[in-house]
Motif scaffolding. Structure first.
Motif, PDB file in Angstrom:
ATOM      1  N   MET A 173       6.390  -3.201  -9.415  1.00 23.67           N
ATOM      2  CA  MET A 173       6.657  -2.082 -10.324  1.00 23.67           C
ATOM      3  C   MET A 173       6.059  -2.351 -11.704  1.00 23.67           C
ATOM      4  O   MET A 173       5.543  -1.440 -12.351  1.00 23.67           O
ATOM      5  N   ARG A 174       6.113  -3.602 -12.140  1.00 21.19           N
ATOM      6  CA  ARG A 174       5.547  -3.948 -13.443  1.00 21.19           C
ATOM      7  C   ARG A 174       4.034  -3.731 -13.433  1.00 21.19           C
ATOM      8  O   ARG A 174       3.464  -3.168 -14.357  1.00 21.19           O
ATOM      9  N   ARG A 175       3.376  -4.139 -12.350  1.00 19.46           N
ATOM     10  CA  ARG A 175       1.913  -4.000 -12.283  1.00 19.46           C
ATOM     11  C   ARG A 175       1.510  -2.525 -12.147  1.00 19.46           C
ATOM     12  O   ARG A 175       0.472  -2.114 -12.655  1.00 19.46           O
ATOM     13  N   ILE A 176       2.343  -1.734 -11.464  1.00 17.87           N
ATOM     14  CA  ILE A 176       2.060  -0.286 -11.365  1.00 17.87           C
ATOM     15  C   ILE A 176       2.160   0.329 -12.767  1.00 17.87           C
ATOM     16  O   ILE A 176       1.309   1.113 -13.183  1.00 17.87           O
ATOM     17  N   THR A 177       3.188  -0.061 -13.526  1.00 13.27           N
ATOM     18  CA  THR A 177       3.353   0.459 -14.894  1.00 13.27           C
ATOM     19  C   THR A 177       2.168   0.043 -15.765  1.00 13.27           C
ATOM     20  O   THR A 177       1.631   0.852 -16.529  1.00 13.27           O
TER      21      THR A 177
ATOM     22  N   ARG B  97       0.839  -1.213   0.000  1.00 12.98           N
ATOM     23  CA  ARG B  97       0.000   0.000   0.000  1.00 12.98           C
ATOM     24  C   ARG B  97       0.867   1.253   0.000  1.00 12.98           C
ATOM     25  O   ARG B  97       0.605   2.204  -0.724  1.00 12.98           O
ATOM     26  N   GLN B  98       1.927   1.205   0.803  1.00 13.09           N
ATOM     27  CA  GLN B  98       2.825   2.359   0.900  1.00 13.09           C
ATOM     28  C   GLN B  98       3.510   2.631  -0.447  1.00 13.09           C
ATOM     29  O   GLN B  98       3.565   3.773  -0.898  1.00 13.09           O
ATOM     30  N   ILE B  99       3.992   1.551  -1.082  1.00 16.85           N
ATOM     31  CA  ILE B  99       4.697   1.715  -2.371  1.00 16.85           C
ATOM     32  C   ILE B  99       3.737   2.237  -3.436  1.00 16.85           C
ATOM     33  O   ILE B  99       4.057   3.162  -4.182  1.00 16.85           O
ATOM     34  N   VAL B 100       2.562   1.639  -3.498  1.00 20.03           N
ATOM     35  CA  VAL B 100       1.610   2.003  -4.568  1.00 20.03           C
ATOM     36  C   VAL B 100       1.075   3.417  -4.349  1.00 20.03           C
ATOM     37  O   VAL B 100       0.971   4.197  -5.299  1.00 20.03           O
TER      38      VAL B 100
ATOM     39  N   ASP C  67      -7.988   3.778  -6.936  1.00 20.35           N
ATOM     40  CA  ASP C  67      -7.115   3.192  -7.964  1.00 20.35           C
ATOM     41  C   ASP C  67      -5.926   2.494  -7.301  1.00 20.35           C
ATOM     42  O   ASP C  67      -5.515   1.416  -7.732  1.00 20.35           O
ATOM     43  N   ALA C  68      -5.374   3.136  -6.253  1.00 21.10           N
ATOM     44  CA  ALA C  68      -4.211   2.547  -5.553  1.00 21.10           C
ATOM     45  C   ALA C  68      -4.573   1.186  -4.960  1.00 21.10           C
ATOM     46  O   ALA C  68      -3.809   0.223  -5.073  1.00 21.10           O
ATOM     47  N   GLU C  69      -5.752   1.098  -4.360  1.00 15.94           N
ATOM     48  CA  GLU C  69      -6.171  -0.180  -3.754  1.00 15.94           C
ATOM     49  C   GLU C  69      -6.397  -1.237  -4.835  1.00 15.94           C
ATOM     50  O   GLU C  69      -6.072  -2.413  -4.637  1.00 15.94           O
ATOM     51  N   ASP C  70      -6.925  -0.805  -5.996  1.00 14.39           N
ATOM     52  CA  ASP C  70      -7.098  -1.746  -7.116  1.00 14.39           C
ATOM     53  C   ASP C  70      -5.741  -2.290  -7.569  1.00 14.39           C
ATOM     54  O   ASP C  70      -5.608  -3.477  -7.864  1.00 14.39           O
ATOM     55  N   ILE C  71      -4.734  -1.398  -7.621  1.00 19.16           N
ATOM     56  CA  ILE C  71      -3.392  -1.839  -8.045  1.00 19.16           C
ATOM     57  C   ILE C  71      -2.808  -2.812  -7.015  1.00 19.16           C
ATOM     58  O   ILE C  71      -2.211  -3.827  -7.375  1.00 19.16           O
ATOM     59  N   VAL C  72      -3.013  -2.500  -5.734  1.00 19.52           N
ATOM     60  CA  VAL C  72      -2.513  -3.405  -4.677  1.00 19.52           C
ATOM     61  C   VAL C  72      -3.132  -4.795  -4.869  1.00 19.52           C
ATOM     62  O   VAL C  72      -2.435  -5.820  -4.779  1.00 19.52           O
ATOM     63  N   GLN C  73      -4.421  -4.828  -5.168  1.00 26.77           N
ATOM     64  CA  GLN C  73      -5.088  -6.118  -5.378  1.00 26.77           C
ATOM     65  C   GLN C  73      -4.525  -6.826  -6.618  1.00 26.77           C
ATOM     66  O   GLN C  73      -4.337  -8.049  -6.613  1.00 26.77           O
ATOM     67  N   GLU C  74      -4.242  -6.043  -7.669  1.00 24.97           N
ATOM     68  CA  GLU C  74      -3.639  -6.615  -8.885  1.00 24.97           C
ATOM     69  C   GLU C  74      -2.281  -7.234  -8.559  1.00 24.97           C
ATOM     70  O   GLU C  74      -1.941  -8.306  -9.045  1.00 24.97           O
ATOM     71  N   VAL C  75      -1.504  -6.514  -7.733  1.00 25.10           N
ATOM     72  CA  VAL C  75      -0.171  -7.028  -7.352  1.00 25.10           C
ATOM     73  C   VAL C  75      -0.329  -8.346  -6.592  1.00 25.10           C
ATOM     74  O   VAL C  75       0.370  -9.329  -6.882  1.00 25.10           O
TER      75      VAL C  75
END
Lengths: 190, 218
Positions: A87-91, A41-44, A53-61
């Motif tokens: 980092m790949r999933r954030i991109t 969560r901190q990184i995203v 959106d950040a929480e969605d990315i965390v779930q994707e990771v």
């Protein structure tokens, strides 16, 4: 120095937990993912300001970590493995967001609508009404009655059922068929 | 779904997994199968009549050896690229051998220029090289892509470019053993050029071929 030791301990602990998770240890896996969650969560959130959106990315990771957990080699460090996936999933998410926003325009008020009466000339409105009236008149009597009561007079299905003595489900079917028939009829005219 | 619920669902789905075999061993597996296949193709097509003479030429050995090593290192780099957390420099592993291969062909062109003048660099159409390299490299390419799908698609474009380079370079090395084409400029343009073009095409399909798997969780 103490911070470095803590990081090394954490790295070693996660490496062991991941190894156990690969062998099917669900308790170790739950603990690992729960410990990773605040870190992710901190990184995203550092890269994505929108909390949703950040929480969605965390779930994707987390889903990606789960999907490729077999690619982790326990003889190697855990954090580089996790960070590469993160980092790949954030991109990927940033690319998806930018392509989505390229197709969308955010506006407060839509400048024009085709169905809004205020944007139409008086003649257009009366023409529309005439076309719809004619399409209704072409419907079979049962469907015409249903659409007039439910869609034009605005009765509920319960009220329309009481007024006509028909069941609610038969009225729903009649309205559905009427709308389909009118759409077909109007499309032919257009 | 709340993230905490997702973690519970993922943990419930955490069946034992078979760890991915290390890139080195996967490279050996792919290379062994592919070399056997290429050898069968070479024997089927018939060895070039002057092969024994060519094998005594250091330039020929360097060129074919560099193509083979480019293929091997590209395959290893592609397998490494599918393992998260590995150093990025591994993806550049085939470059030195690619440079030697290109250098040997360039040196051949220079030699032909010095020996025969502009006539030594006459470029003619060769309708065999590109289709043969494509046809011969299909089986190794299919094999390496099926093996790469077991990894993680963290660098799909680089991975597919490297994988296509591996398959095409091996086919080009094989081609030199049955196709008697020795004019350096011809080999440079039609064989090395085909390999480079195929690697570029492979890169274009990276994101389509290598996607993140979606685990089914309940």
């Amino acid at each position: 120095m103490r911070k470095l030791n803590r990081q090394q301990d954490r790295e070693e602990s996660w490496r062991i937990l991941m190894r156990a998770a690969q062998d099917g240890d669900r308790t170790a896996y739950t603990r690992l993912l729960s410990e990773l969650l605040p870190v992710l969560r901190q990184i995203v959130r550092r890269r994505c300001r929108n909390p949703q959106d950040a929480e969605d990315i965390v779930q994707e990771v987390l889903l990606s970590v789960h999907a490729v957990r077999h690619t982790y080699d326990p003889t190697r460090a855990f954090m580089p493995w996790l960070m590469t996936i993160t980092m790949r999933r954030i991109t990927d998410a940033a690319r998806k967001l930018s392509s989505r926003s390229a197709n969308e325009t955010t506006v407060d008020v839509l400048p024009e609508t085709f169905s809004g009466h205020e944007t139409k000339k008086e003649q257009d409105t009366s023409d529309d009404n005439e076309v719809i009236r004619r399409a209704i008149s072409l419907l079979p009597p049962g469907q015409r009655q249903a659409i007039v009561l439910v869609k034009l007079r605005g009765l509920s299905f319960q009220e329309a059922a009481t007024a006509t003595g028909k069941s609610i489900s038969s009225l729903k079917v009649a309205v559905h068929r009427a709308v389909k028939a009118m759409r077909r009829n109007l499309n032919r005219k257009i | 779904m709340q993230t905490e619920d997702l973690i519970r669902a993922l943990a419930a789905d955490a069946t034992p997994v078979k760890r991915l075999v290390r890139p080195g061993r996967r490279t050996i597996t792919w290379l062994t199968i592919s070399v056997v296949y290429i050898a069968a193709v070479v024997l089927f097509m018939g060895l070039r009549p002057d092969l024994s003479t060519k094998l005594a030429e250091p330039r020929f050995l360097i060129e074919v050896g560099a193509a083979f090593l480019t293929s091997m290192m590209a395959a290893a780099a592609a397998f490494c690229a599918g393992c998260p957390g590995r150093p990025l420099w591994e993806r550049l592993a085939p470059l030195p051998f690619l440079a030697i291969w290109l250098g040997s062909l360039g040196e051949g062109c220079w030699r032909d220029w010095v020996g025969s003048g502009p006539d030594g660099l006459t470029l003619q159409l060769d309708f065999l090289c590109f289709p043969t390299i494509v046809a011969v490299s299909i089986a190794p390419a299919v094999l390496i892509f099926s093996m790469l799908r077991q990894g993680a698609p963290i660098a799909p474009v680089a991975t597919t470019a490297l994988a296509t380079l591996a398959a095409a370079a091996l086919a080009a090395a094989g081609l030199r053993l049955f196709h008697p084409q020795d004019a350096s400029v011809m080999v440079l343009v039609w064989q090395f050029g085909s390999v480079a073009a195929l690697a570029g095409v492979g890169a274009l399909f990276g994101r389509r071929l290598l996607r993140w798997p979606h685990p089914r969780i309940t």
